[in-house]
Each structure stands twice: as structure tokens, then as C-alpha cells.
Scaffold this motif. Structure first.
Motif, PDB file in Angstrom:
ATOM      1  N   GLU A 148       0.867  -1.287   0.032  1.00 35.26           N
ATOM      2  CA  GLU A 148       0.137  -0.109  -0.117  1.00 35.26           C
ATOM      3  C   GLU A 148       0.825   1.211  -0.176  1.00 35.26           C
ATOM      4  OE1 GLU A 148      -0.551  -2.573   1.989  1.00 35.26           O
ATOM      5  OE2 GLU A 148      -2.504  -3.112   0.925  1.00 35.26           O
ATOM      6  N   ALA A 149       2.025   1.099   0.660  1.00 38.70           N
ATOM      7  CA  ALA A 149       2.870   2.402   0.702  1.00 38.70           C
ATOM      8  C   ALA A 149       3.415   2.570  -0.772  1.00 38.70           C
ATOM      9  CB  ALA A 149       4.159   1.974   1.924  1.00 38.70           C
ATOM     10  N   GLU A 150       3.571   1.586  -1.431  1.00 35.69           N
ATOM     11  CA  GLU A 150       4.285   1.915  -2.737  1.00 35.69           C
ATOM     12  C   GLU A 150       3.123   2.604  -3.544  1.00 35.69           C
ATOM     13  OE1 GLU A 150       5.894  -0.994  -6.480  1.00 35.69           O
ATOM     14  OE2 GLU A 150       5.858  -1.766  -4.401  1.00 35.69           O
ATOM     15  N   PHE A 151       1.872   2.070  -3.546  1.00 38.04           N
ATOM     16  CA  PHE A 151       0.681   2.729  -4.143  1.00 38.04           C
ATOM     17  C   PHE A 151       0.743   4.313  -3.670  1.00 38.04           C
ATOM     18  CE2 PHE A 151      -1.960  -1.360  -3.931  1.00 38.04           C
ATOM     19  CZ  PHE A 151      -1.033  -1.867  -4.893  1.00 38.04           C
ATOM     20  N   ILE A 152       0.952   4.384  -2.730  1.00 40.49           N
ATOM     21  CA  ILE A 152       0.808   5.923  -2.257  1.00 40.49           C
ATOM     22  C   ILE A 152       1.931   6.910  -2.591  1.00 40.49           C
ATOM     23  CG2 ILE A 152       1.101   7.653  -0.189  1.00 40.49           C
ATOM     24  CD1 ILE A 152      -1.735   6.022  -0.039  1.00 40.49           C
ATOM     25  N   SER A 183      -8.450   8.271  -1.598  1.00 47.44           N
ATOM     26  CA  SER A 183      -9.208   6.908  -1.438  1.00 47.44           C
ATOM     27  C   SER A 183      -8.345   6.097  -1.006  1.00 47.44           C
ATOM     28  CB  SER A 183      -9.819   6.722  -2.946  1.00 47.44           C
ATOM     29  OG  SER A 183     -10.783   7.793  -3.370  1.00 47.44           O
ATOM     30  N   GLU A 184      -7.138   6.026  -1.305  1.00 54.08           N
ATOM     31  CA  GLU A 184      -6.049   4.792  -1.005  1.00 54.08           C
ATOM     32  C   GLU A 184      -5.823   5.201   0.431  1.00 54.08           C
ATOM     33  OE1 GLU A 184      -4.681   2.235  -2.099  1.00 54.08           O
ATOM     34  OE2 GLU A 184      -5.023   2.396  -4.248  1.00 54.08           O
ATOM     35  N   ILE A 185      -5.560   6.380   0.980  1.00 52.40           N
ATOM     36  CA  ILE A 185      -5.457   6.659   2.411  1.00 52.40           C
ATOM     37  C   ILE A 185      -6.841   6.189   3.107  1.00 52.40           C
ATOM     38  CG2 ILE A 185      -5.200   8.491   4.107  1.00 52.40           C
ATOM     39  CD1 ILE A 185      -3.667  10.219   2.110  1.00 52.40           C
ATOM     40  N   ASN A 186      -7.935   6.735   2.596  1.00 50.06           N
ATOM     41  CA  ASN A 186      -8.933   6.210   3.305  1.00 50.06           C
ATOM     42  C   ASN A 186      -9.259   4.761   3.549  1.00 50.06           C
ATOM     43  OD1 ASN A 186     -11.399   7.315   4.549  1.00 50.06           O
ATOM     44  ND2 ASN A 186     -12.406   6.731   2.781  1.00 50.06           N
ATOM     45  N   LYS A 187      -9.000   4.057   2.482  1.00 47.44           N
ATOM     46  CA  LYS A 187      -9.022   2.383   2.764  1.00 47.44           C
ATOM     47  C   LYS A 187      -7.914   1.954   3.929  1.00 47.44           C
ATOM     48  CE  LYS A 187      -6.733   0.073  -0.450  1.00 47.44           C
ATOM     49  NZ  LYS A 187      -6.387  -0.679  -1.488  1.00 47.44           N
ATOM     50  N   ASN A 188      -6.793   2.471   3.854  1.00 47.87           N
ATOM     51  CA  ASN A 188      -5.890   2.041   5.201  1.00 47.87           C
ATOM     52  C   ASN A 188      -6.463   2.556   6.348  1.00 47.87           C
ATOM     53  OD1 ASN A 188      -3.326   0.690   3.869  1.00 47.87           O
ATOM     54  ND2 ASN A 188      -4.059   2.143   2.369  1.00 47.87           N
ATOM     55  N   SER A 189      -6.966   3.967   6.332  1.00 48.69           N
ATOM     56  CA  SER A 189      -7.224   4.379   7.749  1.00 48.69           C
ATOM     57  C   SER A 189      -8.561   3.687   8.318  1.00 48.69           C
ATOM     58  CB  SER A 189      -7.786   5.769   7.287  1.00 48.69           C
ATOM     59  OG  SER A 189      -8.527   6.345   8.553  1.00 48.69           O
ATOM     60  N   ILE A 190      -9.565   3.218   7.329  1.00 49.90           N
ATOM     61  CA  ILE A 190     -10.682   2.196   7.724  1.00 49.90           C
ATOM     62  C   ILE A 190     -10.139   0.901   8.274  1.00 49.90           C
ATOM     63  CG2 ILE A 190     -12.626   1.039   7.107  1.00 49.90           C
ATOM     64  CD1 ILE A 190     -13.086   3.446   5.087  1.00 49.90           C
ATOM     65  N   LYS A 191      -9.246   0.352   7.678  1.00 46.51           N
ATOM     66  CA  LYS A 191      -8.439  -0.689   8.166  1.00 46.51           C
ATOM     67  C   LYS A 191      -7.797  -0.804   9.601  1.00 46.51           C
ATOM     68  CE  LYS A 191      -6.897  -3.154   3.837  1.00 46.51           C
ATOM     69  NZ  LYS A 191      -5.618  -3.355   3.205  1.00 46.51           N
ATOM     70  N   THR A 192      -7.237   0.396   9.669  1.00 49.00           N
ATOM     71  CA  THR A 192      -6.792   0.800  10.984  1.00 49.00           C
ATOM     72  C   THR A 192      -7.656   0.824  12.022  1.00 49.00           C
ATOM     73  OG1 THR A 192      -5.046   1.745   9.948  1.00 49.00           O
ATOM     74  CG2 THR A 192      -5.370   2.290  12.240  1.00 49.00           C
ATOM     75  N   ASN A 193      -8.920   1.294  11.621  1.00 50.08           N
ATOM     76  CA  ASN A 193     -10.117   1.556  12.541  1.00 50.08           C
ATOM     77  C   ASN A 193     -11.323   0.516  12.478  1.00 50.08           C
ATOM     78  OD1 ASN A 193      -8.826   3.870  13.940  1.00 50.08           O
ATOM     79  ND2 ASN A 193      -9.094   4.647  12.164  1.00 50.08           N
ATOM     80  N   LYS A 194     -10.993  -0.697  12.099  1.00 49.77           N
ATOM     81  CA  LYS A 194     -12.117  -1.495  11.425  1.00 49.77           C
ATOM     82  C   LYS A 194     -12.666  -2.128  12.590  1.00 49.77           C
ATOM     83  CE  LYS A 194      -8.873  -5.764  11.429  1.00 49.77           C
ATOM     84  NZ  LYS A 194      -8.223  -6.909  10.609  1.00 49.77           N
ATOM     85  N   ASN A 195     -12.222  -2.077  13.933  1.00 47.68           N
ATOM     86  CA  ASN A 195     -13.101  -2.465  14.975  1.00 47.68           C
ATOM     87  C   ASN A 195     -13.798  -1.540  15.630  1.00 47.68           C
ATOM     88  OD1 ASN A 195     -11.996  -5.315  14.823  1.00 47.68           O
ATOM     89  ND2 ASN A 195     -10.126  -4.726  15.907  1.00 47.68           N
ATOM     90  N   ILE A 196     -14.640  -0.867  14.908  1.00 48.66           N
ATOM     91  CA  ILE A 196     -15.422   0.267  15.477  1.00 48.66           C
ATOM     92  C   ILE A 196     -16.436  -0.186  16.426  1.00 48.66           C
ATOM     93  CG2 ILE A 196     -16.918   2.449  14.724  1.00 48.66           C
ATOM     94  CD1 ILE A 196     -15.121   2.525  11.989  1.00 48.66           C
ATOM     95  N   THR A 197     -16.583   0.522  17.433  1.00 46.21           N
ATOM     96  CA  THR A 197     -17.614   0.026  18.429  1.00 46.21           C
ATOM     97  C   THR A 197     -18.467   1.402  18.566  1.00 46.21           C
ATOM     98  OG1 THR A 197     -16.272   0.952  20.472  1.00 46.21           O
ATOM     99  CG2 THR A 197     -15.814  -1.386  19.768  1.00 46.21           C
ATOM    100  N   ALA A 198     -19.486   1.058  19.348  1.00 47.24           N
ATOM    101  CA  ALA A 198     -20.707   2.198  19.494  1.00 47.24           C
ATOM    102  C   ALA A 198     -19.652   3.349  20.388  1.00 47.24           C
ATOM    103  CB  ALA A 198     -21.995   1.681  20.388  1.00 47.24           C
ATOM    104  N   ALA A 199     -18.805   2.858  21.268  1.00 47.49           N
ATOM    105  CA  ALA A 199     -17.999   3.946  21.928  1.00 47.49           C
ATOM    106  C   ALA A 199     -17.330   4.700  21.009  1.00 47.49           C
ATOM    107  CB  ALA A 199     -17.284   3.213  23.241  1.00 47.49           C
ATOM    108  N   THR A 200     -16.739   4.177  20.156  1.00 49.59           N
ATOM    109  CA  THR A 200     -15.953   4.834  19.272  1.00 49.59           C
ATOM    110  C   THR A 200     -16.659   5.677  18.305  1.00 49.59           C
ATOM    111  OG1 THR A 200     -14.513   2.909  18.977  1.00 49.59           O
ATOM    112  CG2 THR A 200     -14.360   4.269  17.276  1.00 49.59           C
TER     113      THR A 200
END
Length: 306
Positions: A148-152, A183-200
Motif C-alpha cells: 500500500e505504501a508503494e501505491f501511495i 481514497s487509498e489513504i481512506n482504505k488504510n485508515s478504515i483498516k486501522t479502525n476496523k473494530n469500530i464500536t458504539a463507544a468509538t
């Protein structure tokens, strides 16, 4: 000292920031095109002649700093971030940021653009809502795996070539590349925060609200009522996600804005207190000293000596 009016509070455009914080006029004239107010993309090593420190500042453009080697340290909001190879730090337009020191050995690419550049043939204003990291309360730090870093890097390198050769003339090329990059950043940002809870989710909404209402609302109960939860539930949720209480978030946001105003304006202490929602200067000064160890007046004197 004559106080500046509220409208004079410094939020830099690209030229104003360069004139203020770059040491060399040669660097400015050589690398920055005459039409770079709304977009530029440059190698960090080509523009590392920034002054050693940048005090709390705001910019009208979004800034992306992708690191390929070395370490980049800066404060975004009231959090300090260390960005290393294959990582990106995002400074949303209007967010307060500062840099204590510049590592001259760091390499990478910096891309800055005004949000208006996304509105046109391939984009629209609503698209900006898709990229949470471009919002003041979003997560500004994203890491990438090698692929992904190579894409960026490829996308940024293409933007760098385009800017170096034509500035921002060819928006038909620049705009889709920036949209793809986000969009590429967003995809990885969502991966980083994939365990989104109600508290999050609640924490995200709370942070958005305090940035919007900090000048007038300082009570946890106010934000709890807007979010349709009890103050106790809000307190537990925010603490579980961030490790800090809602009161701490509110106090830090007030202090961040106050320090920015102390650095970048000549507003009186009383005027700054009013700007951050405290109409009692004495109370504001006590709160400031409690958290910073010095009064606002003493803090400003420290700035003047630095």
C-alpha cells in the motif's frame, strides 16, 4: 500592545506560511510555482529549510506528509505524532499544528491542496465527507504495509512530477490523482479502525461537537444531551476509547486554542479568554496556570523571549 481584531487572527495561506517560516528566499522562488496557492507537491528534502520551530499555526489548505525515511515529529491538535517510513501525517485545513524541530535528514513527499481543487470535473463538495481524516477531529496518522505504501508513493510521485513541470495548470490530471490518493489513504485508515464500536462512534461525534462549540459550551452535560446519552455514559465511553475524560478533552481544546491565540495574535488576555468562552479573565488565567504551570501573561512573555 495594540490588540488585533478577531478577523486578524492568523490562519495562513500557502504564500503567507512560506514567507513566515522559510529561511531562504531562493528555496521559495525555485520550488514554489507562482500558481501554487491551491496546490503543490514537493519532496521534503527539497524544502527542508524551514525554520527550526513552527509555533501553533493554522492553514487554509489540507497538508499530507508521507515519510520514506527518517522521522518526522509534529503536534496536530493537542497530540504529538512521530511519523516514520511508510506512514503519513495529515494536517486538516483549520487544524492547529506546531513543530518543535526539523530533522534535516528526513525524506518523503509533502502535498498540500485547497479543498476547492476537489470540486469540479471529477469531484464535488459532498466527496469531502468521505474522508474523515481531513476533518479536524479525525485520525491524522495512518500507517501502510509495503504494498500500500508503494501505491501511495507512486501517486504522490506522479503529482510531484506534474507540479514540477506544469504547476497546477492541468487540473484534469491533478484532481483525479488527489482523489485516488485520498481514497487509498481512506482504505488504510478504515483498516486501522476496523473494530469500530458504539463507544468509538460516540467518541467521534463528541470530538466533532467540541471543535464546533468549544467557544460557547464547556459542560459535559451539554454534549451528553446533544448526543442523547447520560453524562455518565459519555464519560465511560470517551475514557474507554481515548483514556481521557470528556472534561479533559474540553479543557485541552480550550488550552490549545488559547495558546494558538497567544502565539499568533496580539489580542489581550481578556479578549483571548472571551474567544475561548471564558468571560471571567481571572478564572481563565487560573485554569490556564493549572494546566500549563504559568499564567497566560507569563506564557506570552516566554514566547517573546524565544
Amino acid at each position: 500592545m495594540k490588540a488585533k481584531k478577531e478577523g486578524d487572527i492568523k490562519t495562513y495561506d500557502s504564500k503567507g506560511f512560506r514567507d513566515k517560516f522559510f529561511e531562504s528566499e531562493n528555496t521559495i522562488s525555485h520550488f514554489f510555482k507562482s500558481n501554487s496557492e491551491h496546490f503543490f507537491c514537493l519532496k521534503i528534502e527539497d524544502i527542508n529549510q524551514l525554520k527550526d520551530t513552527i509555533p501553533p499555526s493554522k492553514h487554509i489548505c489540507h497538508t499530507l506528509v508521507f515519510i520514506t525515511s527518517g522521522v518526522h515529529k509534529m503536534k496536530v491538535g493537542f497530540e504529538e505524532y512521530t511519523t516514520k517510513s511508510n506512514e503519513i501525517i495529515i494536517i486538516p485545513a483549520g487544524q492547529i499544528f506546531s513543530i518543535k524541530s526539523i530533522d534535516k535528514e528526513t525524506t518523503g513527499i509533502i502535498c498540500q491542496f485547497h479543498q476547492e481543487i476537489l470540486i469540479g470535473k471529477y469531484g464535488n463538495r459532498e466527496m469531502l465527507n468521505d474522508f474523515e481524516f481531513l476533518k479536524i477531529w479525525g485520525n491524522p496518522h495512518v500507517s501502510f504495509q509495503n504494498r500500500e505504501a508503494e501505491f501511495i508513493l507512486n501517486l504522490l510521485s506522479r503529482l510531484h512530477i506534474e507540479y514540477s513541470e506544469t504547476g497546477c495548470i492541468n487540473l484534469d490530471i491533478i484532481q483525479p490523482y488527489i482523489i485516488t490518493l485520498l481514497s487509498e489513504i481512506n482504505k488504510n485508515s478504515i483498516k486501522t479502525n476496523k473494530n469500530i464500536t458504539a463507544a468509538t462512534t460516540l467518541t467521534t461525534k463528541f470530538k466533532e461537537l467540541i471543535y464546533t462549540h468549544i467557544k460557547t459550551q464547556h459542560q459535559v452535560s451539554y454534549y451528553a444531551s446533544i448526543l442523547n446519552v447520560t453524562p455518565n455514559h459519555l464519560n465511560k465511553s470517551i475514557k474507554s476509547v481515548t483514556g481521557k475524560s470528556p472534561t479533559k478533552w474540553i479543557d485541552e481544546t480550550i488550552l490549545l486554542e488559547a495558546k494558538y491565540l497567544l502565539y499568533q495574535t496580539n489580542l489581550t488576555i481578556n479578549e483571548i479568554a472571551i474567544q475561548v468562552g471564558h468571560y471571567d479573565q481571572s478564572y481563565f488565567s487560573r485554569i490556564f496556570k493549572k494546566h500549563e504551570g504559568v499564567t497566560p501573561i507569563e506564557y506570552r512573555k516566554m514566547i517573546d523571549k524565544s
